[in-house]
Design a protein around this motif. Structure first.
Motif, PDB file in Angstrom:
ATOM      1  N   ASP A 163      -6.074 -14.391   7.826  1.00 20.97           N
ATOM      2  CA  ASP A 163      -6.132 -15.842   8.006  1.00 20.97           C
ATOM      3  C   ASP A 163      -7.461 -16.386   7.511  1.00 20.97           C
ATOM      4  OD1 ASP A 163      -7.934 -16.194  10.814  1.00 20.97           O
ATOM      5  OD2 ASP A 163      -6.941 -14.275  10.510  1.00 20.97           O
ATOM      6  N   HIS A 164      -7.553 -17.720   7.376  1.00 27.69           N
ATOM      7  CA  HIS A 164      -8.765 -18.327   6.813  1.00 27.69           C
ATOM      8  C   HIS A 164      -9.963 -18.235   7.758  1.00 27.69           C
ATOM      9  CE1 HIS A 164      -7.156 -21.616   9.272  1.00 27.69           C
ATOM     10  NE2 HIS A 164      -8.370 -22.124   9.279  1.00 27.69           N
ATOM     11  N   ASP A 165      -9.730 -17.927   9.026  1.00 29.97           N
ATOM     12  CA  ASP A 165     -10.841 -17.716   9.961  1.00 29.97           C
ATOM     13  C   ASP A 165     -11.215 -16.241  10.093  1.00 29.97           C
ATOM     14  OD1 ASP A 165     -11.142 -20.422  10.625  1.00 29.97           O
ATOM     15  OD2 ASP A 165      -9.487 -20.305  12.061  1.00 29.97           O
ATOM     16  N   TYR A 166     -10.513 -15.378   9.359  1.00 33.07           N
ATOM     17  CA  TYR A 166     -10.781 -13.928   9.352  1.00 33.07           C
ATOM     18  C   TYR A 166     -10.635 -13.301  10.731  1.00 33.07           C
ATOM     19  CZ  TYR A 166     -12.927 -15.694   5.093  1.00 33.07           C
ATOM     20  OH  TYR A 166     -13.158 -16.352   3.919  1.00 33.07           O
ATOM     21  N   LYS A 167      -9.719 -13.851  11.531  1.00 35.32           N
ATOM     22  CA  LYS A 167      -9.523 -13.300  12.869  1.00 35.32           C
ATOM     23  C   LYS A 167      -8.967 -11.878  12.821  1.00 35.32           C
ATOM     24  CE  LYS A 167      -8.653 -17.788  15.095  1.00 35.32           C
ATOM     25  NZ  LYS A 167      -7.649 -18.601  15.842  1.00 35.32           N
ATOM     26  N   ILE A 168      -8.101 -11.604  11.831  1.00 38.28           N
ATOM     27  CA  ILE A 168      -7.502 -10.278  11.724  1.00 38.28           C
ATOM     28  C   ILE A 168      -8.581  -9.225  11.467  1.00 38.28           C
ATOM     29  CG2 ILE A 168      -6.026  -8.816  10.296  1.00 38.28           C
ATOM     30  CD1 ILE A 168      -4.459 -10.534  12.198  1.00 38.28           C
ATOM     31  N   ILE A 169      -9.447  -9.496  10.499  1.00 34.38           N
ATOM     32  CA  ILE A 169     -10.507  -8.529  10.188  1.00 34.38           C
ATOM     33  C   ILE A 169     -11.438  -8.369  11.378  1.00 34.38           C
ATOM     34  CG2 ILE A 169     -12.485  -8.072   8.697  1.00 34.38           C
ATOM     35  CD1 ILE A 169     -11.030  -9.489   6.450  1.00 34.38           C
ATOM     36  N   ASN A 170     -11.814  -9.473  11.989  1.00 34.45           N
ATOM     37  CA  ASN A 170     -12.721  -9.412  13.132  1.00 34.45           C
ATOM     38  C   ASN A 170     -12.106  -8.630  14.292  1.00 34.45           C
ATOM     39  OD1 ASN A 170     -15.164 -10.277  14.609  1.00 34.45           O
ATOM     40  ND2 ASN A 170     -13.736 -11.499  15.800  1.00 34.45           N
ATOM     41  N   PHE A 171     -10.806  -8.805  14.500  1.00 30.12           N
ATOM     42  CA  PHE A 171     -10.117  -8.124  15.589  1.00 30.12           C
ATOM     43  C   PHE A 171     -10.210  -6.605  15.447  1.00 30.12           C
ATOM     44  CE2 PHE A 171      -5.656  -6.639  16.818  1.00 30.12           C
ATOM     45  CZ  PHE A 171      -6.039  -6.294  18.103  1.00 30.12           C
ATOM     46  N   PHE A 172      -9.866  -6.093  14.288  1.00 27.73           N
ATOM     47  CA  PHE A 172      -9.864  -4.638  14.108  1.00 27.73           C
ATOM     48  C   PHE A 172     -11.275  -4.073  13.952  1.00 27.73           C
ATOM     49  CE2 PHE A 172      -5.483  -5.700  12.810  1.00 27.73           C
ATOM     50  CZ  PHE A 172      -4.809  -4.887  13.710  1.00 27.73           C
ATOM     51  N   GLU A 173     -12.191  -4.846  13.415  1.00 27.84           N
ATOM     52  CA  GLU A 173     -13.585  -4.394  13.376  1.00 27.84           C
ATOM     53  C   GLU A 173     -14.140  -4.252  14.790  1.00 27.84           C
ATOM     54  OE1 GLU A 173     -15.630  -3.390  11.150  1.00 27.84           O
ATOM     55  OE2 GLU A 173     -14.693  -3.880   9.229  1.00 27.84           O
ATOM     56  N   LYS A 174     -13.810  -5.202  15.661  1.00 23.85           N
ATOM     57  CA  LYS A 174     -14.256  -5.119  17.047  1.00 23.85           C
ATOM     58  C   LYS A 174     -13.637  -3.913  17.752  1.00 23.85           C
ATOM     59  CE  LYS A 174     -16.735  -8.980  17.414  1.00 23.85           C
ATOM     60  NZ  LYS A 174     -18.173  -8.981  17.767  1.00 23.85           N
ATOM     61  N   TRP A 175     -12.365  -3.679  17.462  1.00 28.28           N
ATOM     62  CA  TRP A 175     -11.668  -2.558  18.107  1.00 28.28           C
ATOM     63  C   TRP A 175     -12.305  -1.224  17.711  1.00 28.28           C
ATOM     64  CZ3 TRP A 175      -5.603  -2.588  18.515  1.00 28.28           C
ATOM     65  CH2 TRP A 175      -5.204  -1.615  19.431  1.00 28.28           C
TER      66      TRP A 175
ATOM     67  N   ILE B 296      -7.834   3.923  13.267  1.00 27.43           N
ATOM     68  CA  ILE B 296      -8.740   4.986  12.846  1.00 27.43           C
ATOM     69  C   ILE B 296      -9.475   4.634  11.551  1.00 27.43           C
ATOM     70  CG2 ILE B 296      -7.039   6.274  11.493  1.00 27.43           C
ATOM     71  CD1 ILE B 296      -8.243   8.846  12.630  1.00 27.43           C
ATOM     72  N   SER B 297      -8.932   3.694  10.784  1.00 22.23           N
ATOM     73  CA  SER B 297      -9.618   3.289   9.551  1.00 22.23           C
ATOM     74  C   SER B 297      -9.070   1.962   9.064  1.00 22.23           C
ATOM     75  CB  SER B 297      -9.468   4.350   8.450  1.00 22.23           C
ATOM     76  OG  SER B 297      -8.114   4.475   8.052  1.00 22.23           O
ATOM     77  N   ILE B 298      -9.887   1.264   8.278  1.00 21.79           N
ATOM     78  CA  ILE B 298      -9.513   0.019   7.606  1.00 21.79           C
ATOM     79  C   ILE B 298      -9.709   0.231   6.112  1.00 21.79           C
ATOM     80  CG2 ILE B 298      -9.985  -2.443   7.336  1.00 21.79           C
ATOM     81  CD1 ILE B 298     -11.119  -2.451  10.162  1.00 21.79           C
ATOM     82  N   ASN B 299      -8.659  -0.001   5.333  1.00 20.74           N
ATOM     83  CA  ASN B 299      -8.776   0.176   3.890  1.00 20.74           C
ATOM     84  C   ASN B 299      -9.676  -0.894   3.282  1.00 20.74           C
ATOM     85  OD1 ASN B 299      -6.981   2.225   4.303  1.00 20.74           O
ATOM     86  ND2 ASN B 299      -5.316   1.338   3.089  1.00 20.74           N
TER      87      ASN B 299
END
Length: 217
Positions: A99-111, A163-166
Motif C-alpha cells: 500500500d502507499h503507506d507501506y503498512k505491509i512492509i512495516n508489518f513484516f519488518e516489525k514481526w 523467516i525472510s522477505i524477498n
C-alpha cells in the motif's frame, strides 16, 4: 481385486467431474500476528487484519511427501520402498500488494525484528537476543473456494512465522505495482474441507475479537 475396464460415460458424468474445474484465483488468507507483535505497530494498524488478508495477491498451497526406506533383500531382484515418516515443506511463500503507506512492509519488518528482539539498530553497540518461539509463532489460514462459495478447502499452517522477505527492486522504468513476498516457516499443516454455512459470531485470535462469518465443518 476387480480388474478395471473401460466404461461408457455420459455427458452428465463429464460435467460433474472434469468440466467443473477449480480455479486458482479464488482464495483468501488470514494472518494473525501475536499480541506482542501487534503492540509494536502504530495504533491505526493494530486491528487491521482485513488489510493483510486482502493484500495477499498470491499464496502457495503446501506440498508434502513421504520419507521411505529401501528393502533390497526380501525378494530376489525387487527393491521395495516402505514409508516411515511424513515430511512437510519447510516454508511457504505469500506475495502482498504494498500500500502507499507501506503498512505491509512495516508489518513484516516489525514481526521479524521482534523475533530476534532487536534493540536500537543505529547504535554502535547494536545487539539482539532471540525471543522464545511461542511468543512469535501463530497460525495462518489459506482458504480455497470457487465462485459459488459452496465448499471451502482450508489449510491451517501451525506454528508459523516469517523467516525472510524477498528483495523488492525499484526502478525508473515503467511503473508497476510494488509487491512484497514473505516466506513463512511452519511446523506442519492440517487440511479440511468445509461447508460454507454462514453463522455470524465473534472470531477471536490472539486476544483480538471481531465479528466474522465462521464455517461449519
Amino acid at each position: 481385486m476387480v480388474t478395471p475396464r473401460p466404461q461408457k460415460k455420459v455427458l452428465a458424468d463429464l460435467k460433474a467431474s472434469i468440466l467443473n474445474p477449480a480455479l486458482t484465483s479464488h482464495f483468501q488468507c488470514w494472518f494473525y500476528p501475536p499480541s506482542a507483535v501487534r503492540s509494536l505497530l502504530p495504533a491505526g494498524e493494530v486491528q487491521d487484519d482485513r488489510m493483510w488478508s486482502l493484500s495477499c495477491a498470491e499464496a502457495a498451497l503446501p506440498g508434502t511427501s513421504l520419507a521411505t526406506s529401501e528393502l533390497v533383500n526380501d525378494h530376489t531382484g525387487i527393491t521395495e520402498r516402505h514409508a516411515y515418516r511424513r515430511q512437510y515443506d519447510t516454508t511457504s511463500s505469500f506475495t502482498f500488494y504494498v500500500d502507499h503507506d507501506y503498512k505491509i512492509i512495516n508489518f513484516f519488518e516489525k514481526w521479524i525484528g521482534y523475533i530476534v528482539n532487536e534493540q536500537n539498530s543505529t547504535a554502535d553497540n547494536y545487539f539482539y537476543r532471540v525471543n522464545f518461539p511461542k511468543l512469535y509463532q501463530t497460525s495462518i489460514y489459506v482458504k480455497k473456494f470457487e465462485k459459488d462459495y459452496n465448499r471451502v478447502l482450508e489449510y491451517r499452517f501451525l506454528k508459523a512465522y516469517p523467516i525472510s522477505i524477498n528483495s523488492m527492486p525499484v526502478t525508473y522504468e515503467a511503473s508497476q505495482l510494488l509487491k512484497c513476498t514473505v516466506n513463512f516457516n511452519f511446523s506442519r499443516y492440517v487440511v479440511e474441507t468445509m461447508n460454507n454455512t454462514p453463522i455470524m459470531g465473534p472470531l477471536q485470535q490472539n486476544g483480538v475479537t471481531s465479528n466474522a462469518i465462521t464455517l461449519n465443518v
